[in-house]
Design an enzyme around this catalytic site. Sequence first.
Site, PDB file in Angstrom:
ATOM      1  N   ASP A  52       0.838  -1.204   0.000  1.00 32.80           N
ATOM      2  CA  ASP A  52       0.000   0.000   0.000  1.00 32.80           C
ATOM      3  C   ASP A  52       0.871   1.252   0.000  1.00 32.80           C
ATOM      4  OD1 ASP A  52       0.885  -0.209   2.598  1.00 32.80           O
ATOM      5  OD2 ASP A  52      -1.088  -0.039   3.532  1.00 32.80           O
ATOM      6  N   SER A  53       2.206   1.059   0.004  1.00 28.71           N
ATOM      7  CA  SER A  53       3.126   2.183  -0.244  1.00 28.71           C
ATOM      8  C   SER A  53       2.879   2.756  -1.637  1.00 28.71           C
ATOM      9  CB  SER A  53       4.585   1.738  -0.086  1.00 28.71           C
ATOM     10  OG  SER A  53       4.833   0.561  -0.833  1.00 28.71           O
ATOM     11  N   ASP A  91      -1.052  -5.992  -0.176  1.00 29.98           N
ATOM     12  CA  ASP A  91      -1.499  -5.378   1.081  1.00 29.98           C
ATOM     13  C   ASP A  91      -2.998  -5.158   1.073  1.00 29.98           C
ATOM     14  OD1 ASP A  91       0.620  -5.048   2.848  1.00 29.98           O
ATOM     15  OD2 ASP A  91       1.296  -3.186   1.903  1.00 29.98           O
ATOM     16  N   LYS A 121      -1.286  -9.417   2.761  1.00 33.15           N
ATOM     17  CA  LYS A 121      -0.567  -8.989   3.974  1.00 33.15           C
ATOM     18  C   LYS A 121      -1.443  -7.964   4.684  1.00 33.15           C
ATOM     19  CE  LYS A 121       3.243  -6.091   3.829  1.00 33.15           C
ATOM     20  NZ  LYS A 121       2.776  -4.915   4.596  1.00 33.15           N
ATOM     21  N   GLU A 123      -1.660  -5.437   8.515  1.00 30.34           N
ATOM     22  CA  GLU A 123      -0.901  -4.890   9.639  1.00 30.34           C
ATOM     23  C   GLU A 123      -1.598  -5.161  10.976  1.00 30.34           C
ATOM     24  OE1 GLU A 123      -0.123  -0.727   8.934  1.00 30.34           O
ATOM     25  OE2 GLU A 123       0.846  -1.132   7.005  1.00 30.34           O
ATOM     26  N   GLU A 190       8.920  -4.224  10.700  1.00 28.48           N
ATOM     27  CA  GLU A 190       9.402  -2.949  10.158  1.00 28.48           C
ATOM     28  C   GLU A 190       9.962  -2.062  11.267  1.00 28.48           C
ATOM     29  OE1 GLU A 190       6.693  -1.051   7.447  1.00 28.48           O
ATOM     30  OE2 GLU A 190       7.869   0.806   7.391  1.00 28.48           O
TER      31      GLU A 190
END
Length: 272
Positions: A52-53, A91, A121, A123, A190
Amino acid sequence: MSSAKKNYARITTKTLQEMKANGEKISMLTAYDYTLGGIVDQAGIDVILVGDSASNVMAGHETTLPITLDQMIYHASSVVRAVKRALVIVDLPFGTYQADSKEALRSAIRIMKESGAHGVKLEGGRQVKESIERILQAGIPVMGHLGLTPQSIYKFGTYTVRAKEEEEASQLLKDTKMLEEIGCFGIVLEKIPADLAGQAAHSISVPIVGIGAGNKVDGQVLVLHDMLGMNKEFSPRFLRRYSDLNKIIHQAIGQYSADVKSLNFPNDNEQY
Ligand code: KIV
């Protein structure tokens, strides 16, 4: 444990477990489009993350929060069309899995069905346990992400190193164990201290891929545009630039523009 590198024709979640067991490090990079996705795959990277960057890198947003599920599916399907070997993980964007586990499953199913990716993925630890379990029950591979989780940037208030204090470090180790126990195939850690990341990697059998988490983990991930030197402004300590594409592209475009204006392009051989 052997350091010999096996030639894998296709990377699967099982391959990653095998690589960890054999002590072979996992290489992972982001990609968001067909052309660069294909180059990353052909260069032999094991895992491609449609991160999602993309919200920052492709769309110029300040954070990862604004990107939508439809936009992630667009990026992911473009990458998947180019990839022949790498495992492609996508993401789940902010707001598509936190509210309840049924919505999380619906979001993950859309990604798998509409992009053709191999897993998702997301978070967080214990707060999103139920969502992860439901996605896993549907047969969708899940990668966890702990430490600095950019979707929580407004809670943290800063992009600084996480889990330096005992309480957060001990919770991170518990969450790592929990993600392994419920069946995640891997975890991204991270921006946390290297020793803590190493301790986490030693305590579980699924691979831990680090970004700004030192060299005691099972693999490394970077944002492609950062490591290629496309972006001059972003310079955290953990980032190694392997090229200066910003300068190279700048020079090429400057030369093209000068050639057009001086009638040097196209020449006689470049026309019909
Ligand atoms: O979105 C992303 O690029 C990521 C990596 C930084 C791990 O989550």
